[in-house]
Design a protein around this motif. Structure first.
Motif, PDB file in Angstrom:
ATOM      1  N   ASP A  47       0.649  -1.367  -0.060  1.00 33.19           N
ATOM      2  CA  ASP A  47      -0.221   0.295   0.414  1.00 33.19           C
ATOM      3  C   ASP A  47       1.048   1.613  -0.243  1.00 33.19           C
ATOM      4  O   ASP A  47       0.689   2.300  -0.810  1.00 33.19           O
ATOM      5  CB  ASP A  47      -1.045  -0.294   1.287  1.00 33.19           C
ATOM      6  CG  ASP A  47      -2.022   0.649   1.149  1.00 33.19           C
ATOM      7  OD1 ASP A  47      -2.310   1.068   0.698  1.00 33.19           O
ATOM      8  OD2 ASP A  47      -2.275   1.787   2.341  1.00 33.19           O
ATOM      9  N   LEU A  48       1.846   0.976   0.931  1.00 29.76           N
ATOM     10  CA  LEU A  48       2.689   2.834   0.743  1.00 29.76           C
ATOM     11  C   LEU A  48       3.869   2.248   0.427  1.00 29.76           C
ATOM     12  O   LEU A  48       4.238   3.477   0.171  1.00 29.76           O
ATOM     13  CB  LEU A  48       2.838   2.411   2.633  1.00 29.76           C
ATOM     14  CG  LEU A  48       1.972   3.111   3.588  1.00 29.76           C
ATOM     15  CD1 LEU A  48       2.385   3.292   4.706  1.00 29.76           C
ATOM     16  CD2 LEU A  48       0.979   4.248   3.230  1.00 29.76           C
ATOM     17  N   LEU A  49       4.539   1.106  -0.131  1.00 31.21           N
ATOM     18  CA  LEU A  49       5.769   1.398  -1.406  1.00 31.21           C
ATOM     19  C   LEU A  49       4.940   0.917  -2.979  1.00 31.21           C
ATOM     20  O   LEU A  49       5.643  -0.293  -2.788  1.00 31.21           O
ATOM     21  CB  LEU A  49       6.797   0.967  -0.559  1.00 31.21           C
ATOM     22  CG  LEU A  49       7.493   1.607   0.567  1.00 31.21           C
ATOM     23  CD1 LEU A  49       8.221   1.097   1.718  1.00 31.21           C
ATOM     24  CD2 LEU A  49       7.107   2.964   0.913  1.00 31.21           C
ATOM     25  N   PRO A  50       4.455   0.783  -3.516  1.00 37.65           N
ATOM     26  CA  PRO A  50       4.274  -0.186  -4.307  1.00 37.65           C
ATOM     27  C   PRO A  50       5.207  -0.157  -5.701  1.00 37.65           C
ATOM     28  O   PRO A  50       4.915  -1.578  -6.229  1.00 37.65           O
ATOM     29  CB  PRO A  50       2.499   1.085  -4.782  1.00 37.65           C
ATOM     30  CG  PRO A  50       2.761   2.253  -4.400  1.00 37.65           C
ATOM     31  CD  PRO A  50       3.373   2.473  -3.023  1.00 37.65           C
ATOM     32  N   ASP A  51       5.801   1.163  -5.705  1.00 39.97           N
ATOM     33  CA  ASP A  51       6.576   0.880  -6.893  1.00 39.97           C
ATOM     34  C   ASP A  51       7.967  -0.114  -6.190  1.00 39.97           C
ATOM     35  O   ASP A  51       7.984  -0.803  -7.616  1.00 39.97           O
ATOM     36  CB  ASP A  51       7.422   2.476  -7.277  1.00 39.97           C
ATOM     37  CG  ASP A  51       5.657   3.822  -7.877  1.00 39.97           C
ATOM     38  OD1 ASP A  51       5.130   2.561  -8.279  1.00 39.97           O
ATOM     39  OD2 ASP A  51       5.892   4.632  -7.633  1.00 39.97           O
ATOM     40  N   VAL A  52       8.182   0.353  -5.965  1.00 40.83           N
ATOM     41  CA  VAL A  52       9.185  -0.633  -5.310  1.00 40.83           C
ATOM     42  C   VAL A  52       8.630  -2.315  -4.188  1.00 40.83           C
ATOM     43  O   VAL A  52       9.524  -2.879  -4.684  1.00 40.83           O
ATOM     44  CB  VAL A  52       9.850  -0.467  -3.199  1.00 40.83           C
ATOM     45  CG1 VAL A  52      10.994  -0.969  -2.992  1.00 40.83           C
ATOM     46  CG2 VAL A  52      10.268   1.459  -3.869  1.00 40.83           C
ATOM     47  N   TYR A  53       7.542  -2.481  -3.999  1.00 42.95           N
ATOM     48  CA  TYR A  53       7.045  -4.085  -3.912  1.00 42.95           C
ATOM     49  C   TYR A  53       6.915  -4.508  -5.744  1.00 42.95           C
ATOM     50  O   TYR A  53       7.061  -5.055  -5.560  1.00 42.95           O
ATOM     51  CB  TYR A  53       5.269  -3.742  -2.924  1.00 42.95           C
ATOM     52  CG  TYR A  53       5.459  -4.707  -2.566  1.00 42.95           C
ATOM     53  CD1 TYR A  53       5.878  -5.389  -1.733  1.00 42.95           C
ATOM     54  CD2 TYR A  53       4.151  -5.640  -3.687  1.00 42.95           C
ATOM     55  CE1 TYR A  53       5.364  -6.979  -1.207  1.00 42.95           C
ATOM     56  CE2 TYR A  53       4.205  -7.226  -2.771  1.00 42.95           C
ATOM     57  CZ  TYR A  53       4.192  -7.448  -2.280  1.00 42.95           C
ATOM     58  OH  TYR A  53       3.825  -8.682  -1.030  1.00 42.95           O
ATOM     59  N   ALA A  54       6.860  -3.551  -6.331  1.00 44.86           N
ATOM     60  CA  ALA A  54       6.178  -4.483  -7.844  1.00 44.86           C
ATOM     61  C   ALA A  54       7.310  -4.675  -8.679  1.00 44.86           C
ATOM     62  O   ALA A  54       7.663  -5.849  -9.075  1.00 44.86           O
ATOM     63  CB  ALA A  54       6.085  -3.068  -8.232  1.00 44.86           C
ATOM     64  N   THR A  55       9.052  -3.868  -7.804  1.00 38.64           N
ATOM     65  CA  THR A  55       9.852  -4.604  -8.348  1.00 38.64           C
ATOM     66  C   THR A  55      10.487  -5.774  -7.713  1.00 38.64           C
ATOM     67  O   THR A  55      11.637  -6.523  -8.235  1.00 38.64           O
ATOM     68  CB  THR A  55      10.840  -3.461  -8.885  1.00 38.64           C
ATOM     69  OG1 THR A  55      11.371  -2.526  -7.947  1.00 38.64           O
ATOM     70  CG2 THR A  55      10.572  -2.067 -10.102  1.00 38.64           C
ATOM     71  N   ASN A  56      10.750  -5.459  -5.845  1.00 37.25           N
ATOM     72  CA  ASN A  56      11.919  -6.350  -5.465  1.00 37.25           C
ATOM     73  C   ASN A  56      10.485  -6.463  -3.802  1.00 37.25           C
ATOM     74  O   ASN A  56      10.863  -5.011  -2.961  1.00 37.25           O
ATOM     75  CB  ASN A  56      12.703  -5.458  -4.772  1.00 37.25           C
ATOM     76  CG  ASN A  56      14.035  -6.016  -4.183  1.00 37.25           C
ATOM     77  OD1 ASN A  56      13.414  -6.857  -3.402  1.00 37.25           O
ATOM     78  ND2 ASN A  56      14.639  -5.980  -4.384  1.00 37.25           N
ATOM     79  N   PRO A  57       9.356  -6.927  -3.968  1.00 38.38           N
ATOM     80  CA  PRO A  57       8.883  -7.502  -3.199  1.00 38.38           C
ATOM     81  C   PRO A  57       9.588  -7.304  -1.688  1.00 38.38           C
ATOM     82  O   PRO A  57       9.029  -6.982  -0.111  1.00 38.38           O
ATOM     83  CB  PRO A  57       8.076  -8.932  -2.828  1.00 38.38           C
ATOM     84  CG  PRO A  57       8.473  -8.902  -4.450  1.00 38.38           C
ATOM     85  CD  PRO A  57       9.684  -8.227  -4.854  1.00 38.38           C
ATOM     86  N   GLU A  58      10.773  -8.185  -1.584  1.00 32.38           N
ATOM     87  CA  GLU A  58      11.583  -8.027  -0.313  1.00 32.38           C
ATOM     88  C   GLU A  58      12.415  -6.553   0.331  1.00 32.38           C
ATOM     89  O   GLU A  58      12.574  -6.929   1.231  1.00 32.38           O
ATOM     90  CB  GLU A  58      12.925  -9.202  -0.346  1.00 32.38           C
ATOM     91  CG  GLU A  58      12.490 -10.887  -0.384  1.00 32.38           C
ATOM     92  CD  GLU A  58      14.050 -11.758  -0.681  1.00 32.38           C
ATOM     93  OE1 GLU A  58      15.151 -10.954  -1.114  1.00 32.38           O
ATOM     94  OE2 GLU A  58      13.450 -12.912  -0.879  1.00 32.38           O
ATOM     95  N   LEU A  59      12.887  -6.482  -0.754  1.00 30.35           N
ATOM     96  CA  LEU A  59      13.305  -4.670  -0.610  1.00 30.35           C
ATOM     97  C   LEU A  59      12.333  -3.965   0.541  1.00 30.35           C
ATOM     98  O   LEU A  59      11.967  -3.313   1.660  1.00 30.35           O
ATOM     99  CB  LEU A  59      13.872  -4.186  -1.232  1.00 30.35           C
ATOM    100  CG  LEU A  59      14.526  -2.390  -0.962  1.00 30.35           C
ATOM    101  CD1 LEU A  59      15.948  -2.773  -0.074  1.00 30.35           C
ATOM    102  CD2 LEU A  59      14.779  -2.568  -2.267  1.00 30.35           C
ATOM    103  N   ALA A  60      11.046  -3.881  -0.253  1.00 33.79           N
ATOM    104  CA  ALA A  60       9.497  -3.080   0.092  1.00 33.79           C
ATOM    105  C   ALA A  60       9.101  -3.405   2.087  1.00 33.79           C
ATOM    106  O   ALA A  60       8.538  -2.953   2.805  1.00 33.79           O
ATOM    107  CB  ALA A  60       8.647  -2.986  -0.904  1.00 33.79           C
TER     108      ALA A  60
END
Length: 411
Positions: A47-60
């Motif tokens: 929800d809060l870091l959608p761009d990061v989550y889309a490319t790297n879920p572990e980092l998000a």
């Protein structure tokens, strides 16, 4: 709230039980607000870091873990400063306003729009945490009397562990189905209930009218206080390194359906509750043996968890054992601090939660670091093991140093 102070010795057993229950409601709310983010990390990250989550879920997920770290840092800063500053005031008045502060901070977490503002709200929500537990522990110890103070402290802290059986799984389930913000709205309601319960049933117990901030801060001149802080800050960090990333450990390593993560959290909480209740009796007999026993148990269990994490049934078993093994450390460190602090009891009681939340921040940060380094979701278990062993070494150093004190100074 009445301005008439009450002699704790004159309070009926029924009023004591009601008071302990009211204090435990606050502990239940604190445990829920502190730990619910751990079960909702993937939801918060999406929800809060959608761009990061889309490319790297572990980092998000590791970035979302900053919510845990910032809350913990709020506890670390708020516990000694607030507790020392309010030592001379009525315990009931202090507990009431701390519950109000929790309500406001948690509500802000639920409604603020951006990740940065939510991190700030989590920090502010953590500020009253340690002071509440510290003052509640002092009230519980006075109500129960010196021979049962360990049980009094653990009864209050049982609210914290029961939150992991009921509060955290329930809030996690609500967060998964209705959005993570709904989970924090639920917790804000629990804190509002705590404020009402404190106002209605807690007796008006005196603070120390002669105590000053400067006098409370002299506690930091005592080496044994620093040892006790180190035991909680380093040793208990081993638990948080594992707990902070329990949700992805369950889903990505053991293959558990995300909808079943609340049951995994409840299993952890059940172990913590049983372990805490047992610890109260052990602490009243020997703080030293309690520390050694629970820490050594934690070492064995974490090693087992690493190898058991890949299969859902064995993960549930070892998560229960992690909860049990970790739960005795908090009451033991709490009592140890009160023993070695002399007259500075308010700040000593709160420092336990500063120590524990340094452990929370360190464990969550280091766990996120190894995950972000692509070492996988089992890697925080080894971080936890290293921190736990360090905790044992600090316990050994503390009691070795105590041998050089005069006999009447030893505890």
């Amino acid at each position: 709230m009445s301005r008439t102070y009450v002699d704790p010795a004159s309070i009926t057993p029924a009023r004591v039980r009601l008071s302990l229950f009211a204090l435990a409601i606050g502990a239940f709310g604190i445990g829920t607000t502190e730990f619910v983010a751990m079960g909702l990390l993937p939801d918060i990250a999406r929800d809060l870091l959608p761009d990061v989550y889309a490319t790297n879920p572990e980092l998000a997920n590791s970035h979302a873990g900053w919510m845990i770290t910032l809350y913990a840092l709020g506890v670390v800063i708020g516990a000694p400063t607030i507790a020392a500053g309010v030592a001379r005031f009525s315990r009931k008045t202090v507990l009431f306003w701390l519950a109000v502060a929790f309500t406001v901070g948690t509500l802000a977490t639920a409604v603020l729009p951006s990740f940065g503002w939510i991190l700030a709200a989590r920090f502010l929500a953590g500020l009253p945490h340690g002071a509440y537990f510290g003052i509640a522990a002092l009230v519980a110890a006075r109500l129960m009397g010196p021979e049962k103070r360990g049980r009094g402290i653990t009864l209050v802290m049982t609210g914290l562990t029961v939150s992991n059986v009921i509060g955290v799984p329930l809030a996690t389930s609500i967060g998964q189905s209705m959005g993570w913000r709904a989970a924090f709205l639920l917790v804000a309601g629990i804190f509002a209930l705590t404020a009402v319960a404190v106002a209605l049933v807690i007796p008006r117990v005196k603070g120390n009218s002669e105590q000053t901030l400067r006098r409370e801060l002299t506690v930091f001149k005592r080496p044994q206080v620093w040892f006790a802080i180190g035991i909680g800050a380093i040793g208990f960090g081993g638990f948080f390194a594992v707990y902070s990333y329990l949700a992805p450990l369950g889903t990505d390593v053991a293959g558990i359906d995300p909808a079943h993560i609340p049951w995994l959290l409840a299993t952890m909480g059940l172990g913590m509750t049983i372990g805490t209740l047992a610890a109260g009796h052990f602490v009243d007999r020997s703080v030293r043996r309690t520390l050694y026993g629970y820490f050594l148990m934690m070492v064995v269990v974490l090693i087992g968890l690493y190898f058991a994490a890949g299969w859902a049934p064995s993960l549930f078993i070892f998560i229960f054992l992690v909860g049990f093994a970790s739960s005795g450390i908090g009451p033991a460190v709490q009592t140890r601090l009160m023993d070695v602090a002399g007259d500075a009891q308010s700040i000593a009681a709160a420092l336990n939660h500063s120590a524990m939340n340094i452990g929370n921040a360190v464990g969550a940060f280091l766990g996120g670091l190894v995950i972000g380094a692509q070492l996988g979701y089992r890697a925080p278990i080894w971080v936890g093991l290293a921190l736990t062993i360090a905790g044992i070494l600090i316990v050994m150093a503390s009691y070795r140093a105590q041998r050089h004190l005069a006999p009447h100074e030893r505890v």
